[in-house]
Design a protein around this motif. Structure first.
Motif, PDB file in Angstrom:
ATOM      1  N   LEU A 131      18.305 -56.210-121.691  1.00 56.27           N
ATOM      2  CA  LEU A 131      18.702 -54.867-121.965  1.00 56.27           C
ATOM      3  C   LEU A 131      18.377 -53.870-121.034  1.00 56.27           C
ATOM      4  CD1 LEU A 131      18.050 -54.942-125.720  1.00 56.27           C
ATOM      5  CD2 LEU A 131      20.157 -54.897-124.730  1.00 56.27           C
ATOM      6  N   LEU A 132      17.141 -54.244-120.370  1.00 59.27           N
ATOM      7  CA  LEU A 132      16.777 -53.534-119.074  1.00 59.27           C
ATOM      8  C   LEU A 132      18.066 -53.451-118.018  1.00 59.27           C
ATOM      9  CD1 LEU A 132      13.023 -54.212-118.710  1.00 59.27           C
ATOM     10  CD2 LEU A 132      14.101 -51.817-119.290  1.00 59.27           C
ATOM     11  N   ALA A 133      18.453 -54.933-117.682  1.00 57.94           N
ATOM     12  CA  ALA A 133      19.572 -54.902-116.835  1.00 57.94           C
ATOM     13  C   ALA A 133      20.969 -54.002-117.333  1.00 57.94           C
ATOM     14  CB  ALA A 133      19.882 -56.331-116.702  1.00 57.94           C
ATOM     15  N   TYR A 134      20.812 -53.498-118.409  1.00 58.15           N
ATOM     16  CA  TYR A 134      22.150 -53.063-119.010  1.00 58.15           C
ATOM     17  C   TYR A 134      21.919 -51.406-119.282  1.00 58.15           C
ATOM     18  CZ  TYR A 134      25.162 -57.168-118.913  1.00 58.15           C
ATOM     19  OH  TYR A 134      26.062 -58.202-118.623  1.00 58.15           O
ATOM     20  N   GLY A 135      20.816 -50.989-118.606  1.00 62.56           N
ATOM     21  CA  GLY A 135      20.477 -49.488-118.964  1.00 62.56           C
ATOM     22  C   GLY A 135      21.644 -48.572-118.260  1.00 62.56           C
ATOM     23  N   ARG A 136      21.994 -48.972-117.151  1.00 66.33           N
ATOM     24  CA  ARG A 136      23.146 -48.007-116.580  1.00 66.33           C
ATOM     25  C   ARG A 136      24.252 -48.176-117.300  1.00 66.33           C
ATOM     26  NH1 ARG A 136      27.188 -48.422-112.846  1.00 66.33           N
ATOM     27  NH2 ARG A 136      27.574 -46.650-111.920  1.00 66.33           N
ATOM     28  N   PRO A 137      24.678 -49.280-117.484  1.00 64.50           N
ATOM     29  CA  PRO A 137      26.171 -49.275-118.484  1.00 64.50           C
ATOM     30  C   PRO A 137      26.178 -48.759-119.812  1.00 64.50           C
ATOM     31  CG  PRO A 137      25.816 -51.437-117.443  1.00 64.50           C
ATOM     32  CD  PRO A 137      24.605 -50.523-117.137  1.00 64.50           C
ATOM     33  N   LEU A 138      24.730 -48.717-120.379  1.00 62.10           N
ATOM     34  CA  LEU A 138      24.460 -48.047-121.746  1.00 62.10           C
ATOM     35  C   LEU A 138      24.660 -46.601-121.553  1.00 62.10           C
ATOM     36  CD1 LEU A 138      22.022 -50.480-123.519  1.00 62.10           C
ATOM     37  CD2 LEU A 138      24.387 -50.248-123.993  1.00 62.10           C
ATOM     38  N   ASN A 139      24.260 -46.018-120.255  1.00 61.93           N
ATOM     39  CA  ASN A 139      24.281 -44.850-120.111  1.00 61.93           C
ATOM     40  C   ASN A 139      25.775 -44.233-119.811  1.00 61.93           C
ATOM     41  OD1 ASN A 139      21.362 -44.159-120.325  1.00 61.93           O
ATOM     42  ND2 ASN A 139      21.273 -44.236-117.853  1.00 61.93           N
ATOM     43  N   LEU A 140      26.396 -45.099-119.234  1.00 62.85           N
ATOM     44  CA  LEU A 140      27.960 -44.727-119.121  1.00 62.85           C
ATOM     45  C   LEU A 140      28.808 -44.715-120.441  1.00 62.85           C
ATOM     46  CD1 LEU A 140      28.461 -46.129-115.459  1.00 62.85           C
ATOM     47  CD2 LEU A 140      27.923 -43.903-115.837  1.00 62.85           C
ATOM     48  N   ILE A 182      12.183 -42.195-129.602  1.00 55.32           N
ATOM     49  CA  ILE A 182      11.957 -42.191-128.091  1.00 55.32           C
ATOM     50  C   ILE A 182      13.078 -41.372-127.567  1.00 55.32           C
ATOM     51  CG2 ILE A 182      11.988 -43.912-126.332  1.00 55.32           C
ATOM     52  CD1 ILE A 182       9.540 -44.021-127.846  1.00 55.32           C
ATOM     53  N   ARG A 183      14.133 -41.510-127.902  1.00 59.73           N
ATOM     54  CA  ARG A 183      15.047 -40.714-127.276  1.00 59.73           C
ATOM     55  C   ARG A 183      14.891 -39.213-127.530  1.00 59.73           C
ATOM     56  NH1 ARG A 183      18.750 -42.760-130.147  1.00 59.73           N
ATOM     57  NH2 ARG A 183      19.500 -44.292-128.696  1.00 59.73           N
ATOM     58  N   LEU A 184      14.359 -38.770-128.525  1.00 60.20           N
ATOM     59  CA  LEU A 184      13.879 -37.466-128.616  1.00 60.20           C
ATOM     60  C   LEU A 184      12.826 -36.968-127.626  1.00 60.20           C
ATOM     61  CD1 LEU A 184      13.951 -36.868-132.550  1.00 60.20           C
ATOM     62  CD2 LEU A 184      15.625 -35.935-131.080  1.00 60.20           C
ATOM     63  N   LEU A 185      11.986 -38.062-127.309  1.00 60.66           N
ATOM     64  CA  LEU A 185      10.852 -37.652-126.461  1.00 60.66           C
ATOM     65  C   LEU A 185      11.288 -37.712-125.073  1.00 60.66           C
ATOM     66  CD1 LEU A 185       8.089 -39.820-128.194  1.00 60.66           C
ATOM     67  CD2 LEU A 185       8.327 -37.366-128.105  1.00 60.66           C
ATOM     68  N   VAL A 186      12.073 -38.623-124.701  1.00 61.06           N
ATOM     69  CA  VAL A 186      12.318 -38.737-122.956  1.00 61.06           C
ATOM     70  C   VAL A 186      13.603 -38.584-122.791  1.00 61.06           C
ATOM     71  CG1 VAL A 186      10.748 -40.578-122.979  1.00 61.06           C
ATOM     72  CG2 VAL A 186      12.937 -41.290-123.329  1.00 61.06           C
ATOM     73  N   GLY A 187      14.671 -38.331-123.630  1.00 58.54           N
ATOM     74  CA  GLY A 187      15.924 -37.947-123.225  1.00 58.54           C
ATOM     75  C   GLY A 187      16.795 -39.276-123.660  1.00 58.54           C
ATOM     76  N   PRO A 188      18.333 -38.980-122.932  1.00 56.30           N
ATOM     77  CA  PRO A 188      19.005 -40.035-123.229  1.00 56.30           C
ATOM     78  C   PRO A 188      19.329 -41.370-122.553  1.00 56.30           C
ATOM     79  CG  PRO A 188      20.371 -38.128-122.549  1.00 56.30           C
ATOM     80  CD  PRO A 188      18.826 -37.823-122.376  1.00 56.30           C
ATOM     81  N   ASP A 189      18.310 -41.366-121.405  1.00 57.03           N
ATOM     82  CA  ASP A 189      18.388 -42.240-120.404  1.00 57.03           C
ATOM     83  C   ASP A 189      18.210 -43.790-121.217  1.00 57.03           C
ATOM     84  OD1 ASP A 189      18.540 -44.179-118.209  1.00 57.03           O
ATOM     85  OD2 ASP A 189      17.666 -42.394-116.693  1.00 57.03           O
ATOM     86  N   TYR A 190      18.948 -44.648-121.004  1.00 55.06           N
ATOM     87  CA  TYR A 190      18.478 -46.077-121.484  1.00 55.06           C
ATOM     88  C   TYR A 190      17.493 -46.925-120.540  1.00 55.06           C
ATOM     89  CZ  TYR A 190      21.225 -45.697-125.779  1.00 55.06           C
ATOM     90  OH  TYR A 190      21.931 -45.412-126.956  1.00 55.06           O
ATOM     91  N   ARG A 191      17.495 -46.498-119.418  1.00 54.52           N
ATOM     92  CA  ARG A 191      16.465 -46.965-118.671  1.00 54.52           C
ATOM     93  C   ARG A 191      15.157 -46.654-118.899  1.00 54.52           C
ATOM     94  NH1 ARG A 191      18.811 -44.984-112.902  1.00 54.52           N
ATOM     95  NH2 ARG A 191      19.045 -43.325-114.235  1.00 54.52           N
ATOM     96  N   LEU A 192      14.944 -45.698-119.552  1.00 54.22           N
ATOM     97  CA  LEU A 192      13.534 -45.088-120.019  1.00 54.22           C
ATOM     98  C   LEU A 192      13.551 -45.683-121.734  1.00 54.22           C
ATOM     99  CD1 LEU A 192      13.107 -41.671-118.790  1.00 54.22           C
ATOM    100  CD2 LEU A 192      11.735 -43.637-117.972  1.00 54.22           C
ATOM    101  N   ILE A 193      14.374 -45.483-122.558  1.00 53.93           N
ATOM    102  CA  ILE A 193      14.407 -45.850-123.650  1.00 53.93           C
ATOM    103  C   ILE A 193      14.135 -47.222-124.221  1.00 53.93           C
ATOM    104  CG2 ILE A 193      15.862 -45.880-125.973  1.00 53.93           C
ATOM    105  CD1 ILE A 193      17.386 -43.330-124.870  1.00 53.93           C
TER     106      ILE A 193
END
Length: 345
Positions: free
Chosen positions: A217-226, A277-288
């Motif tokens: 899931l970490l590897a697909y952080g950018r695609p999930l953002n897009l 977590i999304r409320l705390l750090v924003g919508p970036d799945y590389r962080l979420i």
């Protein structure tokens, strides 16, 4: 992004460590905090040769019961929260959770069937986890088969297929409960979720799934953002949409089925934790994604601690505690979101 990850990740890991320390020292056996940590220190090679005044029973309670259960709670929470992150990212829906596609109901069918017909000893302690995992994965395949249209899986069709199978399998579980007579409590206890009577073997069972699911899931952080931009825009930006959906959903379902097969049905973890977590750090799945894994472990650990000690010597089912905590919190989030959007969800 790196600064946020280090800052929030460090704080989350510190909170997790404190939670583990506190949970290990809480219990109904009457062992003092000093003795708990003395026993744990004597298990280390550096201190193992020192004499200790601890009984075999005290050592077993701390090392075989408490420590394994604490670590199992962390692993189950991490798996469910990661799965929720994957489902919410692919389905582009913050209300999605690991049970959206009916995996929990599928796993419940397998477990209820085994308990109903008294087959728990067929493969030893692994009987229920193996069968629940297999039926959960079979449910996922059924959902994909229903949703697939000429090699394309539309999100609306996928969710609808999950709802259909979840309703059907849930009815099947209810039917088996009504037929179970004397063993109805065993089935219901599994359906409400619990970490009681679990040990190190279950911890070892979940570790490989987490070691596979987290990097995936970490590897697909950018695609999930897009994906937030929509599937068409994501495809124009070079994302293999169908392949990404398939891989992330399979990985998330593997994590869900593994957790459910060990702990039973535990709701709201994969729903509330990624949302918070999304409320705390924003919508970036590389962080979420990594923070959800840590947050899920903390949430389930504290829920299990409450389940153990709230009504000592009785134990509350873990799924009941997570629902009592998660449902009001999520209702608050929905109310807040509705106010922010002028009454529209």
């Amino acid at each position: 992004m790196t600064y946020k990850l280090v800052w929030y990740g460090g704080a989350a890991m510190l909170l997790l460590a404190v939670s583990i320390v506190v949970s290990l020292t809480i219990g109904s056996s009457g062992i003092s905090v000093r003795d708990v940590w003395g026993i744990l220190l004597h298990q280390l090679p550096l201190f193992s040769k020192e004499a200790g005044s601890y009984s075999a029973g005290e050592i077993a309670i701390v090392t075989q019961v408490r420590l394994s259960r604490v670590l199992l709670a962390v692993l189950v929470g991490a798996c469910l929260a990661l799965a929720g992150t994957g489902f919410q990212g692919v389905l582009r829906n913050p209300l999605a959770d690991p049970y959206t596609l009916g995996v929990a109901s599928g796993s419940s069918v397998g477990a209820a069937f085994i308990i109903l017909f008294g087959l728990q000893a067929a493969m030893g302690m692994w009987t229920i986890p193996i069968v629940a995992f297999a039926t959960g994965m079979a449910t996922l395949l059924g959902v994909f088969w229903l949703a697939n249209h000429k090699g394309v899986i539309h999100m609306e069709t996928l969710i609808l297929s999950g709802v259909i199978l979840q309703s059907f399998l849930g009815a099947f579980v209810s039917f088996m409960v009504s037929m179970s007579d004397g063993i109805v409590n065993q089935i219901l206890f599994w359906l409400m979720g619990s970490l009681a009577m679990r040990g190190w073997d279950h911890v070892y069972m979940l570790i490989p799934f987490l070691l596979i699911g987290l990097p995936l899931l970490l590897a697909y952080g950018r695609p999930l953002n897009l994906f937030v931009l929509g599937e068409r825009h994501a495809a124009h930006l070079g994302i293999h949409v169908e392949q990404t959906k398939l891989i992330v959903l399979i990985g998330s379902t593997l994590l869900t089925a593994a957790a459910v097969s060990v702990s039973g049905v535990i709701g709201f973890v994969g729903l509330v934790v990624p949302h918070l977590i999304r409320l705390l750090v924003g919508p970036d799945y590389r962080l979420i994604t990594p923070l959800s894994a840590i947050g899920g472990g903390i949430f389930v650990l504290w829920a299990d601690t409450v389940a153990r000690i709230a009504l000592t010597p009785k134990e509350i089912p873990l799924g009941v505690v997570t629902a009592l905590i998660g449902a009001p919190f999520f209702a608050y989030l929905l109310h807040r979101r509705k106010k922010g959007q002028g009454g529209a969800l």
